[in-house]
Scaffold this motif. Structure first.
Motif, mmCIF file in Angstrom:
data_model
loop_
_atom_site.group_PDB
_atom_site.id
_atom_site.type_symbol
_atom_site.label_atom_id
_atom_site.label_comp_id
_atom_site.label_asym_id
_atom_site.label_seq_id
_atom_site.Cartn_x
_atom_site.Cartn_y
_atom_site.Cartn_z
ATOM 1 N N LEU A 115 -0.971 1.560 1.332
ATOM 2 C CA LEU A 115 -1.929 0.779 0.537
ATOM 3 C C LEU A 115 -2.946 0.078 1.436
ATOM 4 N N LEU A 116 -2.484 -0.461 2.558
ATOM 5 C CA LEU A 116 -3.405 -1.102 3.500
ATOM 6 C C LEU A 116 -4.372 -0.077 4.081
ATOM 7 N N GLU A 117 -3.873 1.100 4.389
ATOM 8 C CA GLU A 117 -4.724 2.166 4.896
ATOM 9 C C GLU A 117 -5.810 2.538 3.879
ATOM 10 N N ILE A 118 -5.431 2.627 2.616
ATOM 11 C CA ILE A 118 -6.398 2.952 1.565
ATOM 12 C C ILE A 118 -7.476 1.875 1.474
ATOM 13 N N VAL A 119 -7.083 0.625 1.532
ATOM 14 C CA VAL A 119 -8.054 -0.474 1.453
ATOM 15 C C VAL A 119 -9.041 -0.409 2.620
ATOM 16 N N ILE A 120 -8.530 -0.231 3.822
ATOM 17 C CA ILE A 120 -9.397 -0.207 5.007
ATOM 18 C C ILE A 120 -10.321 1.007 4.986
#
Length: 132
Positions: A115-120
């Motif tokens: 999820l953090l990867e998607i946001v970034i």
């Protein structure tokens, strides 16, 4: 006084060539994390190792494309920025689909990472497409 977010946004958008470098380095970090860290410890993340390797290969291709653009594109950079921005969004959609599909076996650590990867990545893609 400008906020830190404004300064980062200005630094990225003021030099489109720098976006290729940031994207390439980010893709390298993603590929490294997927190949080396998560690939060897996939049980802590819950995503199957074969899926992690496919994502790592995609990130490696994005890294090569972006770094190549940084070094070799001197003219109109907009089509290349748009292409990598759209590719990044497609990668985010693929990752989200994989999260949904493998959700029952994902750990909290794996879910948090993806999820953090998607946001970034989607934030970077937004900047790339707007600059293009």
């Amino acid at each position: 006084m400008k906020s830190k977010t404004s300064k980062v946004f200005y630094a990225l958008t003021s030099n489109s060539k720098r976006l290729f470098l940031v994207d390439g380095l980010g893709a390298f970090i993603t590929a490294f994390l997927l190949f080396v860290i998560m690939g060897t410890m996939s049980e802590y993340f819950g995503m199957p190792e074969s899926v992690l390797m496919i994502l790592a290969v995609i990130a490696s291709v994005f890294c090569i494309f972006s770094i190549s653009c940084f070094f070799f594109v001197n003219g109109n950079k907009k089509p290349y920025l748009k292409a990598i921005g759209i590719a990044n969004l497609a990668y985010c959609c693929l990752t989200l689909a994989l999260i949904v599909y493998f959700y029952p076996q994902l750990t909290l650590l794996g879910l948090s990472y993806f999820l953090l990867e998607i946001v970034i990545i989607s934030g970077l893609a937004y900047i790339e497409i707007n600059v293009a």
